[in-house]
Write a protein that holds these residues in place. Sequence first.
Motif, PDB file in Angstrom:
ATOM      1  N   MET A 190      -7.563   5.685   4.331  1.00  0.00           N
ATOM      2  CA  MET A 190      -8.845   4.975   4.429  1.00  0.00           C
ATOM      3  C   MET A 190      -8.681   3.509   4.049  1.00  0.00           C
ATOM      4  O   MET A 190      -9.277   2.620   4.684  1.00  0.00           O
ATOM      5  CB  MET A 190      -9.877   5.663   3.537  1.00  0.00           C
ATOM      6  CG  MET A 190     -10.282   7.057   4.010  1.00  0.00           C
ATOM      7  SD  MET A 190     -11.394   7.903   2.855  1.00  0.00           S
ATOM      8  CE  MET A 190     -12.821   6.816   2.908  1.00  0.00           C
ATOM      9  N   LEU A 191      -7.878   3.226   3.027  1.00  0.00           N
ATOM     10  CA  LEU A 191      -7.617   1.840   2.636  1.00  0.00           C
ATOM     11  C   LEU A 191      -6.816   1.111   3.714  1.00  0.00           C
ATOM     12  O   LEU A 191      -7.062  -0.061   4.002  1.00  0.00           O
ATOM     13  CB  LEU A 191      -6.867   1.802   1.309  1.00  0.00           C
ATOM     14  CG  LEU A 191      -7.648   2.217   0.065  1.00  0.00           C
ATOM     15  CD1 LEU A 191      -6.721   2.282  -1.141  1.00  0.00           C
ATOM     16  CD2 LEU A 191      -8.790   1.238  -0.197  1.00  0.00           C
ATOM     17  N   TYR A 192      -5.859   1.814   4.304  1.00  0.00           N
ATOM     18  CA  TYR A 192      -5.000   1.241   5.348  1.00  0.00           C
ATOM     19  C   TYR A 192      -5.828   0.776   6.543  1.00  0.00           C
ATOM     20  O   TYR A 192      -5.546  -0.254   7.154  1.00  0.00           O
ATOM     21  CB  TYR A 192      -3.981   2.293   5.782  1.00  0.00           C
ATOM     22  CG  TYR A 192      -2.844   1.776   6.619  1.00  0.00           C
ATOM     23  CD1 TYR A 192      -1.751   1.154   6.032  1.00  0.00           C
ATOM     24  CD2 TYR A 192      -2.853   1.923   8.003  1.00  0.00           C
ATOM     25  CE1 TYR A 192      -0.690   0.696   6.801  1.00  0.00           C
ATOM     26  CE2 TYR A 192      -1.793   1.473   8.782  1.00  0.00           C
ATOM     27  CZ  TYR A 192      -0.719   0.855   8.170  1.00  0.00           C
ATOM     28  OH  TYR A 192       0.330   0.399   8.935  1.00  0.00           O
ATOM     29  N   ILE A 236      -7.143   8.891   0.829  1.00  0.00           N
ATOM     30  CA  ILE A 236      -7.623   7.617   0.283  1.00  0.00           C
ATOM     31  C   ILE A 236      -6.742   6.465   0.756  1.00  0.00           C
ATOM     32  O   ILE A 236      -7.236   5.393   1.148  1.00  0.00           O
ATOM     33  CB  ILE A 236      -7.662   7.672  -1.254  1.00  0.00           C
ATOM     34  CG1 ILE A 236      -8.723   8.672  -1.724  1.00  0.00           C
ATOM     35  CG2 ILE A 236      -7.935   6.290  -1.845  1.00  0.00           C
ATOM     36  CD1 ILE A 236      -8.714   8.917  -3.222  1.00  0.00           C
ATOM     37  N   ALA A 237      -5.417   6.691   0.751  1.00  0.00           N
ATOM     38  CA  ALA A 237      -4.499   5.646   1.211  1.00  0.00           C
ATOM     39  C   ALA A 237      -4.736   5.314   2.681  1.00  0.00           C
ATOM     40  O   ALA A 237      -4.719   4.148   3.086  1.00  0.00           O
ATOM     41  CB  ALA A 237      -3.054   6.098   0.997  1.00  0.00           C
ATOM     42  N   TYR A 266       0.855   4.052  -2.829  1.00  0.00           N
ATOM     43  CA  TYR A 266       0.617   5.448  -2.426  1.00  0.00           C
ATOM     44  C   TYR A 266       1.690   6.370  -2.994  1.00  0.00           C
ATOM     45  O   TYR A 266       1.386   7.430  -3.571  1.00  0.00           O
ATOM     46  CB  TYR A 266       0.580   5.534  -0.900  1.00  0.00           C
ATOM     47  CG  TYR A 266       0.745   6.931  -0.369  1.00  0.00           C
ATOM     48  CD1 TYR A 266      -0.232   7.896  -0.570  1.00  0.00           C
ATOM     49  CD2 TYR A 266       1.887   7.293   0.350  1.00  0.00           C
ATOM     50  CE1 TYR A 266      -0.076   9.185  -0.084  1.00  0.00           C
ATOM     51  CE2 TYR A 266       2.054   8.586   0.841  1.00  0.00           C
ATOM     52  CZ  TYR A 266       1.067   9.526   0.624  1.00  0.00           C
ATOM     53  OH  TYR A 266       1.220  10.799   1.106  1.00  0.00           O
ATOM     54  N   GLY A 324      -9.420   0.669   6.308  1.00  0.00           N
ATOM     55  CA  GLY A 324     -10.628   0.015   5.826  1.00  0.00           C
ATOM     56  C   GLY A 324     -10.451  -1.447   5.463  1.00  0.00           C
ATOM     57  O   GLY A 324     -11.319  -2.276   5.764  1.00  0.00           O
ATOM     58  N   ILE A 325      -9.330  -1.799   4.813  1.00  0.00           N
ATOM     59  CA  ILE A 325      -9.135  -3.194   4.392  1.00  0.00           C
ATOM     60  C   ILE A 325      -9.110  -4.155   5.586  1.00  0.00           C
ATOM     61  O   ILE A 325      -9.894  -5.112   5.635  1.00  0.00           O
ATOM     62  CB  ILE A 325      -7.858  -3.327   3.536  1.00  0.00           C
ATOM     63  CG1 ILE A 325      -8.046  -2.605   2.202  1.00  0.00           C
ATOM     64  CG2 ILE A 325      -7.516  -4.798   3.295  1.00  0.00           C
ATOM     65  CD1 ILE A 325      -6.786  -2.536   1.356  1.00  0.00           C
ATOM     66  N   LEU A 332       0.828  -1.205   0.000  1.00  0.00           N
ATOM     67  CA  LEU A 332       0.000   0.000   0.000  1.00  0.00           C
ATOM     68  C   LEU A 332       0.866   1.261   0.000  1.00  0.00           C
ATOM     69  O   LEU A 332       0.541   2.247  -0.679  1.00  0.00           O
ATOM     70  CB  LEU A 332      -0.931  -0.007   1.220  1.00  0.00           C
ATOM     71  CG  LEU A 332      -1.951   1.133   1.289  1.00  0.00           C
ATOM     72  CD1 LEU A 332      -2.880   1.101   0.081  1.00  0.00           C
ATOM     73  CD2 LEU A 332      -2.766   1.050   2.571  1.00  0.00           C
TER      74      LEU A 332
END
Length: 292
Positions: free
Chosen positions: A273-275, A270-271, A251, A277-278, A247
């Motif tokens: 949120m993915l960090y 966004i990065a 990024y 969220g996943i 990630l």
Amino acid sequence: MLGDNIKKYRREREYTQEELSAKLHVVRQTLSKWENNASVPDAEVLIRISRALEVPVSVLLDLTPEEETVDLTDELARVNEELAERNQQLQRNTLASQKRGQIVFLSFAALMVVILVDNPLASLLLVGACIALSLLILYRNLSLFSESTVSISQMKALKVVTIFNAVFLIVLLAVCGLLQAQVITLTAQQEQWLLMGVFSGLFLFFGALSPRLPYQRHTGLRLPWTVRDEDTWNLAHRIIGVISLPLTLLYLAAAFSVSDMELIGTISVIALMLYIGIPGVISLVFFWRKYH
């Protein structure tokens, strides 16, 4: 437990504490301690309690038929040891609650400073002081907030993360203060590099340590489902360890492909949120399947 059973059968026999303590030739406060599991009676008194309540000693002690032949003194010693451990845990929980209350108070104080103090530099200093005190309380009470089964390596990881959080926040507040006071200035490119460096460093640092963080409620991915189940907690933090490097690389690749600071900021959000969220979504699915 013994105390709960004494209270249960006393009420079933419609005795008050004063009436039963008079039958046993003890003061009411002593009976109250037994019923509240603060202490246990000796073998002789337990027999008198059994007779007064017309309940076998084995029932008061929750003994199975196979255990009814055990020595009464040994059994009371075992119960007394269990009560000591339970009371010690209650004291530990009470102290932990007090320390959490102090951290919550300091967090609330920091929020009020942001709302009420107009001077940006003074606001930064006061907020920094509140955060520093909160982290100091947390660091000094890590073992109190954590499970007693935390290993030495896990405790070391907790300390490293806590120290890193303190240093990072102090440096961040210092940089913001210097920028606010115009002691230092950054070009647009330097701001971009700083932003990408901060996010990349955070991703990689927490990715390296997350799988080693023990199950607790103060440091890590604290989501409603991860703090309720140890397996869910461990899964979420293992996933962070797996995704952190790829990630971060994605990024950086995305951030280097643009030059606009606003776009880099959007990519950074966004990065992040993915960090979160996943592992959050995957652990939620795991938790749901485990309990439903």
